[in-house]
Design a protein around this motif. Structure first.
Motif, PDB file in Angstrom:
ATOM      1  N   GLU A  56       0.848  -1.178   0.000  1.00  0.00           N
ATOM      2  CA  GLU A  56       0.000   0.000   0.000  1.00  0.00           C
ATOM      3  C   GLU A  56       0.884   1.229   0.000  1.00  0.00           C
ATOM      4  O   GLU A  56       2.083   1.149   0.297  1.00  0.00           O
ATOM      5  CB  GLU A  56      -0.931   0.004   1.217  1.00  0.00           C
ATOM      6  N   PRO A  57       0.333   2.405  -0.355  1.00  0.00           N
ATOM      7  CA  PRO A  57       1.164   3.617  -0.345  1.00  0.00           C
ATOM      8  C   PRO A  57       1.786   3.869   1.020  1.00  0.00           C
ATOM      9  O   PRO A  57       1.218   3.535   2.068  1.00  0.00           O
ATOM     10  CB  PRO A  57       0.160   4.716  -0.722  1.00  0.00           C
ATOM     11  N   HIS A  58       2.968   4.437   1.016  1.00  0.00           N
ATOM     12  CA  HIS A  58       3.788   4.743   2.193  1.00  0.00           C
ATOM     13  C   HIS A  58       4.370   3.485   2.833  1.00  0.00           C
ATOM     14  O   HIS A  58       4.894   3.554   3.953  1.00  0.00           O
ATOM     15  CB  HIS A  58       3.005   5.539   3.244  1.00  0.00           C
ATOM     16  N   SER A  59       4.288   2.350   2.160  1.00  0.00           N
ATOM     17  CA  SER A  59       4.969   1.161   2.672  1.00  0.00           C
ATOM     18  C   SER A  59       6.477   1.343   2.540  1.00  0.00           C
ATOM     19  O   SER A  59       6.968   1.984   1.603  1.00  0.00           O
ATOM     20  CB  SER A  59       4.515  -0.090   1.912  1.00  0.00           C
ATOM     21  N   MET A  60       7.220   0.738   3.460  1.00  0.00           N
ATOM     22  CA  MET A  60       8.668   0.898   3.512  1.00  0.00           C
ATOM     23  C   MET A  60       9.359  -0.236   2.765  1.00  0.00           C
ATOM     24  O   MET A  60       9.006  -1.399   2.931  1.00  0.00           O
ATOM     25  CB  MET A  60       9.142   0.929   4.970  1.00  0.00           C
ATOM     26  N   ILE A  61      10.316   0.118   1.915  1.00  0.00           N
ATOM     27  CA  ILE A  61      11.154  -0.836   1.201  1.00  0.00           C
ATOM     28  C   ILE A  61      12.479  -0.939   1.956  1.00  0.00           C
ATOM     29  O   ILE A  61      13.205   0.055   2.091  1.00  0.00           O
ATOM     30  CB  ILE A  61      11.386  -0.395  -0.254  1.00  0.00           C
ATOM     31  N   CYS A  62      12.776  -2.124   2.444  1.00  0.00           N
ATOM     32  CA  CYS A  62      13.947  -2.315   3.305  1.00  0.00           C
ATOM     33  C   CYS A  62      14.874  -3.370   2.721  1.00  0.00           C
ATOM     34  O   CYS A  62      14.480  -4.185   1.878  1.00  0.00           O
ATOM     35  CB  CYS A  62      13.509  -2.725   4.717  1.00  0.00           C
ATOM     36  N   VAL A  63      16.099  -3.330   3.211  1.00  0.00           N
ATOM     37  CA  VAL A  63      17.122  -4.286   2.785  1.00  0.00           C
ATOM     38  C   VAL A  63      17.052  -5.507   3.691  1.00  0.00           C
ATOM     39  O   VAL A  63      17.076  -5.370   4.920  1.00  0.00           O
ATOM     40  CB  VAL A  63      18.512  -3.644   2.850  1.00  0.00           C
ATOM     41  N   PRO A  64      16.939  -6.701   3.144  1.00  0.00           N
ATOM     42  CA  PRO A  64      16.883  -7.899   4.006  1.00  0.00           C
ATOM     43  C   PRO A  64      18.242  -8.182   4.641  1.00  0.00           C
ATOM     44  O   PRO A  64      19.305  -7.939   4.055  1.00  0.00           O
ATOM     45  CB  PRO A  64      16.470  -9.012   3.047  1.00  0.00           C
ATOM     46  N   ALA A  65      18.191  -8.693   5.846  1.00  0.00           N
ATOM     47  CA  ALA A  65      19.412  -9.067   6.547  1.00  0.00           C
ATOM     48  C   ALA A  65      19.865 -10.459   6.101  1.00  0.00           C
ATOM     49  O   ALA A  65      19.137 -11.184   5.420  1.00  0.00           O
ATOM     50  CB  ALA A  65      19.176  -9.036   8.065  1.00  0.00           C
ATOM     51  N   GLU A  66      21.079 -10.829   6.496  1.00  0.00           N
ATOM     52  CA  GLU A  66      21.614 -12.131   6.092  1.00  0.00           C
ATOM     53  C   GLU A  66      20.808 -13.270   6.700  1.00  0.00           C
ATOM     54  O   GLU A  66      20.570 -14.292   6.045  1.00  0.00           O
ATOM     55  CB  GLU A  66      23.078 -12.226   6.522  1.00  0.00           C
TER      56      GLU A  66
END
Length: 1006
Positions: A852-862
């Motif tokens: 949905e709008p304003h959702s956060m795109i994050c980097v996955p951890a190991e």
């Protein structure tokens, strides 16, 4: 009983009184003994009364009989509590007459209505029926006669309204047009406004009244129409700017505003000839890649013959209304057009002047507050004209500007043309069925053509070259009916045509048009698909404003057309108007649809129809009657989302219009959030969502730049073995943990912070956190970010991210097929050209979930990648609960506010109102939202933040969740360089009101 008579009067003089005369059997009157003046017992009085009566065996029985009357306290004897004896003999005729009078009085009381209720309302509730109010036979038979009389009374009959109060008079044409003209002074109405207002939810946006979405549930139906049938939209609110002048001067003035690196420019070969429509991204002069103005589409007017060249050219630039003001000012500065001239465009003169309006509306003889009657002047009454075009434009405001140095003329043609868009594979079939090419008009000798209403078409038909060109355009237009989809035609193809009045060919019932399979096998259709439309066939008279004005003014009204249709000898037959039929010049423009990526290429393609103003509804209804479904602004957003293209202006954060849109959206969402009580809304502070209503792009890009610089410094000072470690490992070391990050949770969290201040929990061990105050200060200034739009580098990024396959498991295996990893030299070269830039990406969820709008795109951890390798059904990690450092402050503010309110009420002095605010100098805190400057965005949560989603929902095209958004270019390169080939492009998505992360694949489509 309620309806019993209170008094009965006999015609023979029978009076029920203390001295009432009774007649005995002999006809002699019998008068009761009056009460003696002296007091005595009842027994003595009874003896005196019986002394005058004749002796009879049953005198004792008669004397004991008394007349009883009901008083307030009970039954008492006599009218005053005394007893009266009943006569022994009565006359039968007189007695019967008295009883008849009583019976008639009772019947009258029963039949006479003593209340305002109707007959059927006197029945018990279980016997009442709704039909009794209008159908007498539904009543019981004993009440039908009474109900019939009630129905015949004039009180219950419908009153005849006077002629000036009937519905037809209230909706008279003159009064309605005046009201519509008045309402168009604040917001511009499209020509299809009334049609939309009856069927759509209307919104006021960008100075227009536009239909947002249909009132019926049609989200899925509109998608099916775009995919299999046809969706119709009115895009007449788009603005058109016209440039006239020498071709060299126009290109010289516009070249600094665009760049070849971002795509085609105004000097593209196919577009310059007038054969195709082009699209370009405009920037401020010599400011590329920053200070963007917005995307536009443009059309060059073609020449009549391929070999003919002319110095003067004509260019139309179509743009969104939010971009008009900035682009118009930049165009005037680039072309040096500073002198306003009298507009050659017909400014809506149909709008009544101020004096005319006052004479039509103000009546000085009438008193204010009373109902005023409109007076008719009879033959001297001037007809009220309908506003066509922009009713808000000031006639004194210039709409054209000229440059003395270059000779370029810039004209504002907003609302001077209608633009209708048909989306879907059946759009060309609907066009060929609803529109018919105009017939060539022959002129007789001696006939005066100048006085004819459509003399321009008569003059055109005198030229053999124009007639030949018209026949070729008609032949190409007929071939469109045999094409399966508009995507088969070259993108941006332009076809000019002159058609007849589409209202004449209107079918009786709404039907669905299908393509003709026989025409698909035609050799001419294949040739058209390969070569496209010739250049000379793109010519149209819609470029001539004088002809368009003539077509608008000489349009036959619907009333006259219906009257002529009713006069046909055979009802339903074809109406032939002959020379009186209008000829409308139009321009057909092919819309390519989805042009990026490899999936569903060509989806959402269709046609745009440009036509003169005043003819919007004349083309709108025939398109609907051929099977087109109408969509609004919401369907436009869905259309751009499924094409994976940015929407205007929401998906242009580097544009001033995009910044204004983001501010308004954040304000509306914040007001909606505050309307809910704290228990019924999410606490974004505890969820770790710092910006749930806005996008801090500048702060995000600057934090990533500082983060990478700090990592480079730390890697340069490390050992040779540390140089081999990638940037991803440094990022993980800087990622917050429950021991060194912001306060996480209250009772159920991992740990709590030792300090209660909002900024005290920000760790300073990671070098990337340095300069947070400077970053926040720069973000507060409102500087615009930079978006990467270089096609060369976008293609390179698309290769590094891998193909965007929709198959969840194929998408995971796709990058492992030998895709090259980004090298350090290429990354540094890209970052040198575009520092602190954003990248437009598309996101496809691997499993369930809808972004949905304003959702956060994050980097996955190991550990997330390792868990996904072990368990294919692994959904993703969860964000631990954060602590709310503002909760105690909000509680204290509430307590102080209550105390201050009590003190003010006790003192009741105006001096106490100055210190009523509990936190002087500090903004009001809202429970659940972060107050003050934002802390470090990238490391605030357990997963490093990469970007935000601007569009996202469940996609019916792919059967899963899809999203579109922006990520930091520096962060994307850092993530791709640190990921293995099998997991390259994997990211995590988290909704603002959810702690759950979900895996998705990021792709850059070009």
């Amino acid at each position: 009983m309620r309806n019993q008579p209170t008094n009965v009067t006999l015609s023979s003089g029978f009076v029920a009184d203390r001295s009432t005369k009774y007649h005995n059997g002999d006809g002699r009157p019998f008068q009761a003994q009056k009460q003696e003046p002296f007091s005595g017992t009842s027994r003595q009085r009874q003896t005196k009364m019986t002394h005058h009566s004749p002796v009879d065996p049953d005198v004792k029985e008669q004397s004991s009989s008394k007349i009883m009357f009901k008083k307030k306290g009970g039954w008492k004897a006599g009218p005053e509590g005394t007893s009266q004896e009943i006569p022994k003999y009565i006359t039968a005729s007189t007695f019967a007459q008295a009883r008849a009078a009583e019976i008639s009085a009772m019947l009258k009381a029963v039949t006479q209505k003593s209340s305002n209720s109707l007959v059927f309302q006197t029945l018990p509730r279980h016997m009442r029926r709704r039909a009794m109010s209008h159908n007498v036979k539904r009543l019981p038979r004993r009440l039908q006669e009474i109900a019939q009389k009630e129905a015949e009374k004039a009180v219950h009959q419908k009153k005849e309204h006077s002629k000036n109060k009937c519905h037809k008079a209230r909706r008279c044409h003159k009064k309605r047009v005046l009201e519509f003209n008045r309402r168009q002074k604040k917001n511009i109405w499209l020509e299809t406004h009334i049609w939309h207002a009856k069927r759509f939810h209307m919104v006021k946006k960008w100075g227009y009244c536009l239909g947002e979405r249909p009132t019926v549930k049609s989200h899925r139906a509109c998608y099916r129409a775009m995919t299999n049938c046809c969706l119709l939209q009115d895009l007449s609110y788009y603005c058109c700017l016209e440039l006239k002048g020498k071709e060299e001067e126009i290109l010289k003035a516009l070249s600094p505003m665009c760049s070849v690196d971002a795509g085609l420019t105004f000097a593209a070969v196919h577009c310059l000839s007038g054969k195709r429509q082009g699209s370009v991204l405009l920037y401020r002069a010599n400011k590329y890649p920053r200070e963007m103005l917005g995307p536009v589409t443009f059309i060059w007017k073609c020449e009549r013959t391929p070999g003919h060249t002319s110095e003067s050219r004509q260019l139309w630039i179509w743009l969104h209304p939010t971009l008009k003001q900035d682009i118009l000012e930049e165009l005037k500065a680039a072309c040096q057009c500073v002198e306003p001239i009298k507009s050659a465009v017909c400014i809506p003169s149909l709008l009544p002047t101020t004096s005319e309006e006052k004479s039509q509306t103000v009546l000085p003889d009438e008193k204010i507050g009373k109902k005023r009657k409109r007076k008719d002047d009879g033959e001297n009454a001037k007809p009220v004209k309908k506003v066509i075009g922009d009713g808000t434009r000031d006639p004194c405001q210039p709409s054209s500007w000229i440059s003395p140095a270059t000779g370029i003329i810039i004209s504002d043609l907003t609302m001077e043309m209608n633009r209708l868009r048909l989306i879907g594979p059946l759009s060309h079939s609907i066009l060929t069925e609803a529109l018919k090419a105009a017939s060539v008009q022959t002129v007789r000798e001696g006939e005066d053509t100048e006085k004819a209403p459509h003399h321009w078409w008569t003059e055109t038909c005198k030229n053999p070259d124009s007639v030949s060109l018209h026949h070729r355009q008609e032949a190409i237009f007929e071939l469109l009916g045999g094409i399966t989809s508009p995507a088969e035609i070259p993108a941006g193809t332009i076809l000019g045509l002159t058609v007849g009045d589409p209202r004449i060919n209107l079918p009786q019932k709404r039907s669905k048009v299908l393509p003709n399979p026989e025409k698909c096998q035609d050799e001419k259709v294949r040739q058209l698909l390969l070569e496209g439309v010739p250049v000379d066939c793109a010519h149209s008279f819609v470029w001539n404003q004088a002809i368009c004005k003539n077509v608008t003014e000489n349009k036959i009204s619907d009333q006259d057309l219906n009257r002529k249709r009713s006069e046909l000898l055979v009802p339903g037959s074809q109406l032939v108007l002959g020379p009186q039929e209008s000829r409308i010049p139009i321009l057909l423009i092919q819309q390519p649809g989805k042009v990026t990526g490899d999936e569903r290429r060509g989806w959402g393609s269709g046609w745009d129809v440009l036509l003169p103003k005043g003819w919007g509804m004349a083309f709108w209804i025939p398109f609907i009657y051929r099977g087109a479904r109408v969509g609004g602004l919401k369907e436009s957003v869905v259309h751009s989302q499924y094409k994976r293209s940015p929407d205007i202006p929401s998906d242009f954060p580097d544009c001033p219009a995009g910044v204004v849109f983001a501010e308004e959206q954040a304000k509306n969402l914040l007001e909606k959030y505050k309307r809910r009580p704290p228990a019924k809304r999410p606490n974004y502070v505890k969820l770790g969502t710092l910006a749930p209503f806005r996008y801090p792009w500048e702060q995000l890009s600057q934090e990533w730049e500082l983060r990478v610089r700090a990592q480079e410094k730390s890697s340069g000072a490390s050992s040779p073995s540390g140089e081999e470690s990638d940037l991803r490992r440094d990022k993980l070391s800087c990622a917050p943990t429950p021991e060194n990050t912001d306060p996480r949770s209250d009772e159920g969290g991992s740990s709590q912070s030792s300090s209660s201040k909002p900024r005290a929990g920000v760790a300073t061990e990671c070098p990337a956190r340095l300069g947070t105050e400077w970053v926040a200060g720069q973000d507060a200034t409102g500087s615009l970010p930079c978006v990467l739009r270089s096609r060369k580098w976008l293609k390179q990024l698309s290769t590094w991210c891998g193909p965007s396959s929709r198959d969840r498991w194929a998408a995971r295996r796709a990058p492992g097929s030998g895709q090259p990893a980004p090298t350090r030299a290429a990354c540094l070269s890209l970052l040198d050209h575009f520092p602190r830039a954003l990248v437009w990406v598309s996101l496809a969820l691997l499993r369930k979930g809808s972004p949905e709008p304003h959702s956060m795109i994050c980097v996955p951890a190991e550990e997330d990648i390792l868990q996904l390798r072990r368990d294919r059904l692994y959904c993703g990690p969860q964000e631990p609960k954060h602590s709310d450092p503002f909760k105690s402050e909000i509680r204290k503010q509430k307590e102080k506010k209550k105390v201050q309110k009590r003190q003010n009420q006790a003192r009741a002095e105006p001096e106490g109102l100055a210190g009523a605010h509990p936190a002087t100098g500090h903004p009001a805190l809202t429970l659940g939202l972060w107050s003050g400057p934002l802390p470090v965005l990238t490391s605030h949560c357990s997963r490093v933040l990469l970007g935000f989603v601007t569009q996202g929902d469940f996609s019916m095209a792919v059967g899963g969740g899809e999203g579109l958004g922006f990520v930091s270019l520096t962060g994307l390169l850092d993530m791709l360089s640190g990921q293995a080939a099998a997991e390259r492009g994997l990211v995590l998505l988290r909704a603002p009101a959810s702690p759950q992360y979900r895996f998705a694949r990021v792709a850059v489509e070009v």
